[in-house]
Design an enzyme around this catalytic site. Structure first.
Site, PDB file in Angstrom:
ATOM      1  N   LYS A 116      37.411  44.169  36.062  1.00  0.00           N
ATOM      2  CA  LYS A 116      38.289  44.220  35.188  1.00  0.00           C
ATOM      3  C   LYS A 116      39.649  43.932  35.965  1.00  0.00           C
ATOM      4  CE  LYS A 116      37.200  48.690  32.927  1.00  0.00           C
ATOM      5  NZ  LYS A 116      37.650  49.814  32.454  1.00  0.00           N
ATOM      6  N   GLY A 117      39.528  43.951  37.226  1.00  0.00           N
ATOM      7  CA  GLY A 117      40.712  43.714  38.147  1.00  0.00           C
ATOM      8  C   GLY A 117      41.525  42.312  38.078  1.00  0.00           C
ATOM      9  N   ASP A 142      41.053  39.471  41.675  1.00  0.00           N
ATOM     10  CA  ASP A 142      42.527  40.123  42.116  1.00  0.00           C
ATOM     11  C   ASP A 142      42.436  40.371  43.782  1.00  0.00           C
ATOM     12  OD1 ASP A 142      40.264  41.753  41.676  1.00  0.00           O
ATOM     13  OD2 ASP A 142      41.672  43.604  41.324  1.00  0.00           O
ATOM     14  N   ASP A 198      37.995  42.308  49.447  1.00  0.00           N
ATOM     15  CA  ASP A 198      38.261  43.200  50.606  1.00  0.00           C
ATOM     16  C   ASP A 198      37.089  43.174  51.382  1.00  0.00           C
ATOM     17  OD1 ASP A 198      38.298  45.903  51.528  1.00  0.00           O
ATOM     18  OD2 ASP A 198      38.282  46.860  49.868  1.00  0.00           O
ATOM     19  N   LYS A 238      42.518  41.275  52.031  1.00  0.00           N
ATOM     20  CA  LYS A 238      42.545  42.448  52.964  1.00  0.00           C
ATOM     21  C   LYS A 238      41.539  41.959  54.190  1.00  0.00           C
ATOM     22  CE  LYS A 238      42.849  46.717  50.847  1.00  0.00           C
ATOM     23  NZ  LYS A 238      42.563  47.919  50.501  1.00  0.00           N
ATOM     24  N   ASP A 265      43.231  49.105  40.375  1.00  0.00           N
ATOM     25  CA  ASP A 265      43.126  50.457  39.831  1.00  0.00           C
ATOM     26  C   ASP A 265      42.654  51.552  41.106  1.00  0.00           C
ATOM     27  OD1 ASP A 265      40.318  49.927  40.229  1.00  0.00           O
ATOM     28  OD2 ASP A 265      40.023  51.541  39.107  1.00  0.00           O
ATOM     29  N   ARG A 276      46.516  50.311  36.357  1.00  0.00           N
ATOM     30  CA  ARG A 276      46.399  48.890  36.553  1.00  0.00           C
ATOM     31  C   ARG A 276      47.413  48.129  35.763  1.00  0.00           C
ATOM     32  NH1 ARG A 276      40.841  47.681  37.427  1.00  0.00           N
ATOM     33  NH2 ARG A 276      39.235  49.215  36.713  1.00  0.00           N
TER      34      ARG A 276
HETATM   35  C1  PRP Z   1      37.370  45.224  43.192  1.00  0.00           C
HETATM   36  C2  PRP Z   1      37.906  43.699  42.982  1.00  0.00           C
HETATM   37  C3  PRP Z   1      36.833  42.840  43.466  1.00  0.00           C
HETATM   38  C4  PRP Z   1      36.082  43.812  44.566  1.00  0.00           C
HETATM   39  C5  PRP Z   1      36.487  43.242  45.833  1.00  0.00           C
HETATM   40  O1  PRP Z   1      36.597  45.356  41.700  1.00  0.00           O
HETATM   41  O2  PRP Z   1      38.265  43.588  41.632  1.00  0.00           O
HETATM   42  O3  PRP Z   1      36.013  42.404  42.337  1.00  0.00           O
HETATM   43  O4  PRP Z   1      36.592  45.078  44.130  1.00  0.00           O
HETATM   44  O5  PRP Z   1      35.884  44.303  46.670  1.00  0.00           O
HETATM   45  P1  PRP Z   1      34.954  43.669  48.008  1.00  0.00           P
HETATM   46  O6  PRP Z   1      35.580  42.452  48.301  1.00  0.00           O
HETATM   47  O7  PRP Z   1      34.986  45.000  48.832  1.00  0.00           O
HETATM   48  O8  PRP Z   1      33.575  43.669  47.297  1.00  0.00           O
HETATM   49  P2  PRP Z   1      36.159  47.007  41.462  1.00  0.00           P
HETATM   50  O9  PRP Z   1      34.560  47.021  41.781  1.00  0.00           O
HETATM   51  O10 PRP Z   1      36.923  47.780  42.124  1.00  0.00           O
HETATM   52  O11 PRP Z   1      36.115  46.858  39.867  1.00  0.00           O
HETATM   53  P3  PRP Z   1      37.065  46.345  39.038  1.00  0.00           P
HETATM   54  O12 PRP Z   1      37.695  45.158  38.996  1.00  0.00           O
HETATM   55  O13 PRP Z   1      36.732  46.585  37.438  1.00  0.00           O
HETATM   56  O14 PRP Z   1      38.288  47.672  39.342  1.00  0.00           O
END
Ligand code: PRP
Length: 182
Positions: free
Chosen positions: A45-46, A102, A105, A133, A161, A167
């Site tokens: 969703k991000g 978004d 990480d 990050k 979130d 969000r």
């Molecule tokens: C978040 C973000 C990325 C992912 C990045 O999604 O939107 O897709 O984490 O993290 P990584 O580099 O450690 O893989 P999340 O799984 O929190 O789901 P969301 O977007 O639905 O909140």
């Protein structure tokens, strides 16, 4: 501006984000000027807010599509296992594809997506992330367009979130450590 009590500090305010989104859109528009219609793939969703703002600033022909993933974690630790729960509506084969995230990480999600999409033979494949990050990276994944490098703190707002909250804050803020470090 009323800031929720769980917020430590605002890292990127609305104007700063909007300015950088305009710059990214200008760069992407220039880079894809000669290409056939660009296919933006937002990662739910991000990315939903970034996708909406970025796409509306593009000056080239483009389509929007979305994908949803679920990543497995143990507490705050990502296991690196990613599962596709909703695919794009249109085929990516033969298209110029730009993945819109978004945040990158650990990099596991984008690494999975790039490998998954590459196998479908798009005409080209790149990634754009509003936030990176780098300090947390576990896999060396290429990110072609990055909005901001941010420190290793839990950030919320503008699509991001904590437990599906915060969000829709219009800015990007660091969460107080005691909220997530339990
Ligand atoms: C978040 C973000 C990325 C992912 C990045 O999604 O939107 O897709 O984490 O993290 P990584 O580099 O450690 O893989 P999340 O799984 O929190 O789901 P969301 O977007 O639905 O909140």
């Amino acid at each position: 501006m009323r800031v929720p009590s769980s917020i430590e500090r605002v890292l990127l305010d609305e104007e700063t984000i909007a300015g950088r989104v305009r710059e990214l859109a200008a760069q992407i528009s220039a880079d894809y000027d000669d290409a056939d219609a660009l296919m933006l793939v937002g990662v739910l969703k991000g990315a939903f807010i970034f996708m909406a703002d970025l796409s509306r600033r593009l000056t080239i022909v483009h389509h929007v599509d979305f994908i949803a993933l679920s990543s497995y974690s143990r507490g705050a630790t990502s296991t690196g296992a990613v599962r596709l729960i909703m695919d794009t509506r249109a085929s990516v084969t033969g298209r110029h594809v730009l993945i819109v995230e978004d945040i990158v990480d650990t990099g596991y999600t984008l690494d999975y997506l790039l490998r998954n999409f590459r196998a479908r033979e798009p005409a080209s494949l790149r990634a754009c992330a509003l936030l990176s990050k780098s300090a947390r990276r576990q896999v060396d994944v290429p990110v072609d367009y990055v909005g901001f490098e941010i420190p290793d703190v839990w950030v919320v707002g503008y699509g991001l979130d904590y437990a599906d909250r915060f969000r829709t804050l219009p800015y990007i803020a660091a969460l107080k450590r005691e909220v997530y470090a339990r």
